[in-house]
Scaffold this motif. Structure first.
Motif, PDB file in Angstrom:
ATOM      1  N   GLU A  64       0.845  -1.030  -0.005  1.00  0.00           N
ATOM      2  CA  GLU A  64       0.069   0.016  -0.088  1.00  0.00           C
ATOM      3  C   GLU A  64       0.986   1.274  -0.025  1.00  0.00           C
ATOM      4  OE1 GLU A  64      -3.607  -0.189   2.410  1.00  0.00           O
ATOM      5  OE2 GLU A  64      -2.953  -2.179   3.328  1.00  0.00           O
ATOM      6  N   ILE A  65       2.019   1.267   0.400  1.00  0.00           N
ATOM      7  CA  ILE A  65       2.971   2.263   0.444  1.00  0.00           C
ATOM      8  C   ILE A  65       3.982   2.379  -0.502  1.00  0.00           C
ATOM      9  CG2 ILE A  65       4.453   3.982   1.604  1.00  0.00           C
ATOM     10  CD1 ILE A  65       2.933   3.456   4.356  1.00  0.00           C
ATOM     11  N   VAL A  66       4.658   1.287  -0.494  1.00  0.00           N
ATOM     12  CA  VAL A  66       5.968   1.170  -1.209  1.00  0.00           C
ATOM     13  C   VAL A  66       5.577   0.954  -2.943  1.00  0.00           C
ATOM     14  CG1 VAL A  66       7.895  -0.419  -1.969  1.00  0.00           C
ATOM     15  CG2 VAL A  66       7.197   0.020   0.371  1.00  0.00           C
ATOM     16  N   THR A  67       4.495   0.437  -3.051  1.00  0.00           N
ATOM     17  CA  THR A  67       4.036   0.356  -4.775  1.00  0.00           C
ATOM     18  C   THR A  67       3.553   1.539  -5.141  1.00  0.00           C
ATOM     19  OG1 THR A  67       3.343  -1.875  -4.067  1.00  0.00           O
ATOM     20  CG2 THR A  67       2.234  -0.883  -6.198  1.00  0.00           C
ATOM     21  N   LEU A  68       2.990   2.530  -4.444  1.00  0.00           N
ATOM     22  CA  LEU A  68       2.559   3.766  -4.728  1.00  0.00           C
ATOM     23  C   LEU A  68       3.770   4.888  -4.965  1.00  0.00           C
ATOM     24  CD1 LEU A  68      -0.691   4.354  -2.667  1.00  0.00           C
ATOM     25  CD2 LEU A  68      -0.656   3.786  -5.279  1.00  0.00           C
ATOM     26  N   LEU A  69       4.730   4.345  -3.893  1.00  0.00           N
ATOM     27  CA  LEU A  69       5.919   5.255  -4.032  1.00  0.00           C
ATOM     28  C   LEU A  69       6.666   4.930  -5.356  1.00  0.00           C
ATOM     29  CD1 LEU A  69       7.408   5.678  -0.521  1.00  0.00           C
ATOM     30  CD2 LEU A  69       6.759   7.377  -1.989  1.00  0.00           C
ATOM     31  N   LEU A 119       2.620  10.619   4.475  1.00  0.00           N
ATOM     32  CA  LEU A 119       1.312  10.397   4.930  1.00  0.00           C
ATOM     33  C   LEU A 119       0.575   9.361   4.208  1.00  0.00           C
ATOM     34  CD1 LEU A 119      -0.737  12.244   7.572  1.00  0.00           C
ATOM     35  CD2 LEU A 119      -1.843  11.348   5.484  1.00  0.00           C
ATOM     36  N   TYR A 120       0.117   8.427   4.667  1.00  0.00           N
ATOM     37  CA  TYR A 120      -0.612   7.502   3.749  1.00  0.00           C
ATOM     38  C   TYR A 120      -2.034   7.340   4.430  1.00  0.00           C
ATOM     39  CZ  TYR A 120      -2.642   3.072   1.713  1.00  0.00           C
ATOM     40  OH  TYR A 120      -3.360   2.156   1.037  1.00  0.00           O
ATOM     41  N   GLU A 121      -3.133   7.726   3.364  1.00  0.00           N
ATOM     42  CA  GLU A 121      -4.642   7.506   3.989  1.00  0.00           C
ATOM     43  C   GLU A 121      -5.058   5.988   3.716  1.00  0.00           C
ATOM     44  OE1 GLU A 121      -6.080   9.795   5.534  1.00  0.00           O
ATOM     45  OE2 GLU A 121      -5.122  11.777   5.268  1.00  0.00           O
ATOM     46  N   PRO A 122      -5.362   5.215   4.524  1.00  0.00           N
ATOM     47  CA  PRO A 122      -5.671   3.739   3.916  1.00  0.00           C
ATOM     48  C   PRO A 122      -7.255   3.752   3.319  1.00  0.00           C
ATOM     49  CG  PRO A 122      -4.997   4.045   6.237  1.00  0.00           C
ATOM     50  CD  PRO A 122      -5.272   5.313   5.812  1.00  0.00           C
ATOM     51  N   ILE A 123      -8.202   4.631   3.658  1.00  0.00           N
ATOM     52  CA  ILE A 123      -9.305   4.735   3.016  1.00  0.00           C
ATOM     53  C   ILE A 123      -9.175   5.322   1.559  1.00  0.00           C
ATOM     54  CG2 ILE A 123     -11.688   5.880   3.077  1.00  0.00           C
ATOM     55  CD1 ILE A 123     -11.563   5.960   5.993  1.00  0.00           C
ATOM     56  N   SER A 124      -8.671   6.402   1.303  1.00  0.00           N
ATOM     57  CA  SER A 124      -8.756   6.812  -0.165  1.00  0.00           C
ATOM     58  C   SER A 124      -7.320   6.284  -0.754  1.00  0.00           C
ATOM     59  CB  SER A 124      -8.531   8.338   0.009  1.00  0.00           C
ATOM     60  OG  SER A 124      -7.508   8.824   0.571  1.00  0.00           O
ATOM     61  N   LYS A 125      -6.299   5.619  -0.089  1.00  0.00           N
ATOM     62  CA  LYS A 125      -5.013   5.011  -0.519  1.00  0.00           C
ATOM     63  C   LYS A 125      -4.247   6.158  -1.295  1.00  0.00           C
ATOM     64  CE  LYS A 125      -7.067   0.387  -1.317  1.00  0.00           C
ATOM     65  NZ  LYS A 125      -6.354   0.017   0.211  1.00  0.00           N
ATOM     66  N   VAL A 126      -4.358   7.162  -0.622  1.00  0.00           N
ATOM     67  CA  VAL A 126      -3.469   8.686  -1.174  1.00  0.00           C
ATOM     68  C   VAL A 126      -2.278   8.478  -0.354  1.00  0.00           C
ATOM     69  CG1 VAL A 126      -3.451  10.809  -1.543  1.00  0.00           C
ATOM     70  CG2 VAL A 126      -5.358   9.570  -2.138  1.00  0.00           C
ATOM     71  N   ASN A 127      -1.079   8.791  -1.151  1.00  0.00           N
ATOM     72  CA  ASN A 127       0.338   9.081  -0.368  1.00  0.00           C
ATOM     73  C   ASN A 127       0.333  10.831  -0.263  1.00  0.00           C
ATOM     74  OD1 ASN A 127       1.658   6.699   0.865  1.00  0.00           O
ATOM     75  ND2 ASN A 127       1.881   5.999  -1.134  1.00  0.00           N
ATOM     76  N   THR A 128       0.770  11.188   0.753  1.00  0.00           N
ATOM     77  CA  THR A 128       1.352  12.718   0.511  1.00  0.00           C
ATOM     78  C   THR A 128       2.671  13.094   1.173  1.00  0.00           C
ATOM     79  OG1 THR A 128      -1.202  13.174   0.946  1.00  0.00           O
ATOM     80  CG2 THR A 128       0.468  15.121   1.224  1.00  0.00           C
ATOM     81  N   VAL A 129       3.286  13.793   0.547  1.00  0.00           N
ATOM     82  CA  VAL A 129       4.716  14.088   0.928  1.00  0.00           C
ATOM     83  C   VAL A 129       4.240  15.368   2.349  1.00  0.00           C
ATOM     84  CG1 VAL A 129       6.940  14.849   0.833  1.00  0.00           C
ATOM     85  CG2 VAL A 129       5.942  13.379  -0.806  1.00  0.00           C
ATOM     86  N   LEU A 130       4.477  14.947   3.383  1.00  0.00           N
ATOM     87  CA  LEU A 130       4.379  16.084   4.426  1.00  0.00           C
ATOM     88  C   LEU A 130       5.599  17.058   4.690  1.00  0.00           C
ATOM     89  CD1 LEU A 130       2.261  14.291   7.026  1.00  0.00           C
ATOM     90  CD2 LEU A 130       1.419  15.938   5.440  1.00  0.00           C
ATOM     91  N   PHE A 131       6.689  16.448   4.489  1.00  0.00           N
ATOM     92  CA  PHE A 131       7.873  17.100   4.960  1.00  0.00           C
ATOM     93  C   PHE A 131       9.364  16.732   4.408  1.00  0.00           C
ATOM     94  CE2 PHE A 131      11.176  17.701   8.198  1.00  0.00           C
ATOM     95  CZ  PHE A 131      11.441  19.239   8.105  1.00  0.00           C
ATOM     96  N   ILE A 132      10.157  17.339   4.085  1.00  0.00           N
ATOM     97  CA  ILE A 132      11.534  17.032   3.296  1.00  0.00           C
ATOM     98  C   ILE A 132      12.418  17.745   4.125  1.00  0.00           C
ATOM     99  CG2 ILE A 132      12.915  17.100   1.480  1.00  0.00           C
ATOM    100  CD1 ILE A 132      10.374  17.177  -0.176  1.00  0.00           C
ATOM    101  N   HIS A 133      13.324  16.912   4.843  1.00  0.00           N
ATOM    102  CA  HIS A 133      14.577  17.424   5.821  1.00  0.00           C
ATOM    103  C   HIS A 133      15.585  18.035   4.996  1.00  0.00           C
ATOM    104  CE1 HIS A 133      17.052  17.993   9.333  1.00  0.00           C
ATOM    105  NE2 HIS A 133      15.814  17.557  10.025  1.00  0.00           N
TER     106      HIS A 133
END
Length: 371
Positions: A48-53, A115-129
């Motif tokens: 759910e995360i790695v595949t989308l990334l 951040l990954y939303e399980p319901i909508s299956k959306v990945n969002t980049v929140l912060f880049i150090h």
């Protein structure tokens, strides 16, 4: 004769094991079906995360690792490994990975938080150090406007926390923990919370049923901060609107100390409860007190339960320097030698599961007499 290993085990565990072996194979299978839990996957980081990334970054997919999931390598050949950091009340999963910064032209690999939303299956980049760091804890407020995180680094300068900064006997530097607060909508300022310890630090935003946890609705956010063996506090941060949907902090946060000195703590994000173990007396050999602190949306937190447990802090925990194990989705602040877990039933009942350290039978009988 019992083996040396059996002598170290608790007698009741041995009795249960021996009784179980007296059943026939068919009877044991029936007992296993009735007693054993049926675990089913509800979240798969690889899927759910790695595949989308992988789709977003157009990178080849590799195999799993011990502490994360390897997503292959970027154009510069730097590895990317996804590590799950935490989960909020609404099910959102926070994770981190290392990749080339999109804001720089020198292909420098930096740390990201998504951040990954399980319901909508959306990945969002929140912060880049701005550099490569090791995140051990992360939390975001309900509005997704503030992000707090804790980093773990090797300490190279004299410690300001009172503990030695260099272990000459082992020839290594201990780690130091630092916590930060970042404005992520829009991406703006990053604040250092001025907390630096050799003990583990954890930050956690409070979430209500509606956006804006607190009496002043969306104008304020509240965040727990826990310093192991020292204190549990609460940050109250006033917010102001920026543009159509942006939010930024205004003024200095107001801090409040809730608990002084604790040995173990566990956060229940579904029920917004904090469980912790502490000593009411200064002596470390006294019995521990279990406390349940309930947080409300428009009222101050209150003590829901306080009961003394029939056990004290193990000597190997109270006398030795604390060591920590950072596991994915862990919601506890504790020494890794102190094994305790609170299990909550749907009806509201809870069980405190505590694992006694392995001891000799003589020590076990002495402890039973004390209890």
């Amino acid at each position: 004769r019992r083996s040396e290993f059996e002598k170290k085990l608790r007698p009741e565990i041995l009795l249960t094991a021996r009784l179980f072996t007296t059943f026939t194979f068919t009877e044991r299978r029936c007992i296993e079906k009735e007693v054993m839990l049926d675990f089913r996957p509800c979240f798969d980081a690889q899927k759910e995360i790695v595949t989308l990334l992988k789709e977003d970054l157009s990178a080849p997919l590799s195999s799993d690792a011990d502490t994360g999931v390897d997503t292959g390598a970027d154009a510069a050949g730097a590895p990317r490994q996804v590590r799950v950091l935490g989960q909020e009340r609404d099910g959102a999963v926070l994770y981190t990975w290392d990749d080339v910064s999109p804001y720089r032209q020198d292909d420098v690999v930096v740390s990201h938080i998504g951040l990954y939303e399980p319901i909508s299956k959306v990945n969002t980049v929140l912060f880049i150090h701005e550099k490569l760091v090791h995140f051990v804890n992360c939390t975001v407020n309900l509005e997704r406007t503030l992000l707090a995180f804790t980093t773990q680094e090797k300490e190279k300068s004299p410690s300001t926390s009172g503990s030695p900064c260099y272990d000459q006997s082992e020839g290594r530097h201990p780690t130091v923990y630092r916590s930060y607060l970042a404005e992520v909508q829009p991406a703006n300022r990053v604040f250092y919370l001025n907390i630096e310890r050799n003990s583990y630090l954890r930050v956690q935003f409070l979430h209500g049923k509606a956006q804006g946890y607190g009496e002043s609705s969306s104008k304020e956010s509240h965040m727990l901060f826990l310093i192991h063996n020292e204190l549990i506090g609460l940050y109250h941060m006033k917010l102001s609107r920026v543009g159509y949907s942006g939010v930024e902090m205004c003024g200095q946060p107001r801090t409040e100390v809730l608990v002084k000195r604790f040995q173990w703590a566990q956060w229940d994000h579904q029920r917004q409860r904090l469980y912790y173990l502490s000593h009411k007396k200064k002596r470390s050999n006294t019995k521990m007190t279990f406390t349940c602190l309930q947080f409300h949306e428009k009222l101050p937190p209150d003590v829901m339960m306080e009961v003394q447990l029939p056990t004290g802090l193990p000597p190997e925990v109270s006398k030795a320097q604390s060591t920590y194990e950072h596991l994915p989705l862990s919601n506890k602040v504790t020494d890794q030698k102190l094994i305790c877990e609170v299990l909550t039933l749907p009806g509201g009942s809870l069980c405190v599961c505590y694992q006694h350290p392995i001891m000799n039978l003589e020590d076990h009988h002495e402890q039973e007499e004390d209890i």
